[in-house]
Design a protein around this motif. Sequence first.
Motif, PDB file in Angstrom:
ATOM      1  N   SER A  56      58.275  46.665  50.971  1.00  0.00           N
ATOM      2  CA  SER A  56      58.433  48.022  50.312  1.00  0.00           C
ATOM      3  C   SER A  56      59.043  47.604  49.043  1.00  0.00           C
ATOM      4  O   SER A  56      58.898  48.279  47.909  1.00  0.00           O
ATOM      5  N   THR A  57      60.178  46.852  49.074  1.00  0.00           N
ATOM      6  CA  THR A  57      60.951  46.585  47.598  1.00  0.00           C
ATOM      7  C   THR A  57      60.120  45.889  46.666  1.00  0.00           C
ATOM      8  O   THR A  57      60.390  45.890  45.505  1.00  0.00           O
ATOM      9  N   ARG A  58      58.901  45.337  46.991  1.00  0.00           N
ATOM     10  CA  ARG A  58      58.133  44.597  45.871  1.00  0.00           C
ATOM     11  C   ARG A  58      56.625  45.148  45.996  1.00  0.00           C
ATOM     12  O   ARG A  58      55.849  44.354  45.782  1.00  0.00           O
ATOM     13  N   ILE A  59      56.561  46.382  46.412  1.00  0.00           N
ATOM     14  CA  ILE A  59      55.103  47.002  46.552  1.00  0.00           C
ATOM     15  C   ILE A  59      54.295  46.894  45.390  1.00  0.00           C
ATOM     16  O   ILE A  59      52.996  46.197  45.388  1.00  0.00           O
ATOM     17  N   ILE A  81      50.901  44.567  44.588  1.00  0.00           N
ATOM     18  CA  ILE A  81      49.790  44.969  44.431  1.00  0.00           C
ATOM     19  C   ILE A  81      48.969  44.133  43.295  1.00  0.00           C
ATOM     20  O   ILE A  81      47.816  44.096  43.118  1.00  0.00           O
ATOM     21  N   LEU A  82      49.812  44.146  42.218  1.00  0.00           N
ATOM     22  CA  LEU A  82      49.370  43.341  41.072  1.00  0.00           C
ATOM     23  C   LEU A  82      48.800  42.120  41.355  1.00  0.00           C
ATOM     24  O   LEU A  82      48.161  41.540  40.782  1.00  0.00           O
ATOM     25  N   ILE A 126      42.161  38.607  43.733  1.00  0.00           N
ATOM     26  CA  ILE A 126      40.768  39.075  43.721  1.00  0.00           C
ATOM     27  C   ILE A 126      39.895  39.003  42.567  1.00  0.00           C
ATOM     28  O   ILE A 126      38.882  38.481  42.614  1.00  0.00           O
ATOM     29  N   PHE A 127      40.583  39.077  41.353  1.00  0.00           N
ATOM     30  CA  PHE A 127      39.923  38.886  40.064  1.00  0.00           C
ATOM     31  C   PHE A 127      39.561  37.389  39.927  1.00  0.00           C
ATOM     32  O   PHE A 127      38.513  36.863  39.584  1.00  0.00           O
ATOM     33  N   GLY A 128      40.813  36.579  40.343  1.00  0.00           N
ATOM     34  CA  GLY A 128      40.248  35.181  39.958  1.00  0.00           C
ATOM     35  C   GLY A 128      39.411  34.460  41.103  1.00  0.00           C
ATOM     36  O   GLY A 128      38.505  33.795  40.666  1.00  0.00           O
ATOM     37  N   MET A 129      39.319  35.070  42.329  1.00  0.00           N
ATOM     38  CA  MET A 129      38.252  34.946  43.184  1.00  0.00           C
ATOM     39  C   MET A 129      36.836  35.357  42.665  1.00  0.00           C
ATOM     40  O   MET A 129      35.657  34.485  42.860  1.00  0.00           O
ATOM     41  N   ILE A 130      36.735  36.507  42.095  1.00  0.00           N
ATOM     42  CA  ILE A 130      35.442  36.983  41.639  1.00  0.00           C
ATOM     43  C   ILE A 130      35.036  36.204  40.582  1.00  0.00           C
ATOM     44  O   ILE A 130      34.052  35.775  40.179  1.00  0.00           O
ATOM     45  N   TYR A 131      35.883  35.732  39.506  1.00  0.00           N
ATOM     46  CA  TYR A 131      35.808  34.725  38.443  1.00  0.00           C
ATOM     47  C   TYR A 131      35.052  33.677  38.817  1.00  0.00           C
ATOM     48  O   TYR A 131      34.140  33.299  38.011  1.00  0.00           O
ATOM     49  N   VAL A 169      53.312  37.080  37.857  1.00  0.00           N
ATOM     50  CA  VAL A 169      52.112  38.103  38.069  1.00  0.00           C
ATOM     51  C   VAL A 169      51.638  37.877  36.656  1.00  0.00           C
ATOM     52  O   VAL A 169      50.396  37.873  36.086  1.00  0.00           O
ATOM     53  N   PHE A 170      52.507  38.103  35.763  1.00  0.00           N
ATOM     54  CA  PHE A 170      52.213  38.122  34.137  1.00  0.00           C
ATOM     55  C   PHE A 170      51.706  36.778  33.465  1.00  0.00           C
ATOM     56  O   PHE A 170      50.423  36.830  33.131  1.00  0.00           O
TER      57      PHE A 170
END
Length: 276
Positions: free
Chosen positions: A124-127, A131-132, A138-143, A233-234
């Motif tokens: 919860s403290t890093r939700i 998510i990001l 998921i985007f990397g797997m699709i790419y 993440v960035f």
Amino acid sequence: MDLYWMLEYGKVLCGYIVLMFLWPTVVFWKHLSKKSRIYHLSFCVLVQTTLISSIILAMGLFDILNKKWVICFFYGVFLISTYRIIRPVQFCILGFQRKNIKGILLYCRNRVATFVRAIWKDISTRILEYILLLIIVIFGMIYFSYGAFFVKCYGGFDVMTHHQWVNSLVGGDIFPNGIYPEAMHCFIYCLHVLFNIRIYSIMKFLQCIHIMVFFLSIYGLLREIFSWRYSPVFVLGLFLALDTNIFNCAYSIYRLQITLPMEFGLNTQFLCALFL
């Protein structure tokens, strides 16, 4: 992109998750239950790969490498470990009266609620961060999966060589062309034997799925480097969005895409740096 290849991708993905993460989690539950998430990830990725290679190569050395022995070992160990985990729960349930269904349901509900609360308290403290990160993975797997759905052949001759070596494992021969690191080949062989997945499908899609471990390993290292929680993440998002031609880089995404099918060790360098 047709339904058949989507189903094949799903089979490889499910088999990968079960063999890489679920199997060691259950088998080594007592050891991993009190460890951190990054330790859990590292254990599954590093120890599980080494364990699979050692078992398959040992079977080959003793000339017992075949489908029957592999299935008996991996499924047998998994079922025994599962029984060891659920046995305390069985004893608690048997403590109720035989016809006290309401008490059993109440017990199960409380167990599930406790588990959900523990998970939520943990994330919860890093939700937003998680998510990001999930979106990036998921985007990397699709790419990295995009080309595999539209090109129905291998992209390089060396992939066919590796396919041949996996076929040799199917025949019980562990080193057909001399001693060579067999980690990826043993893993593919186990996916093929344990889940009845075509070797060709595994060779096409494994790199598209294994990219998640690559990103999570980088993320774990960057969390130790940066103080701002969203910096890792960035950085991962920048890596995926970076136009390598403009910045005159060494075509990192292209090189990564053609290297992943052959290697299981790219993520290891980040995990080693993390623990050092």
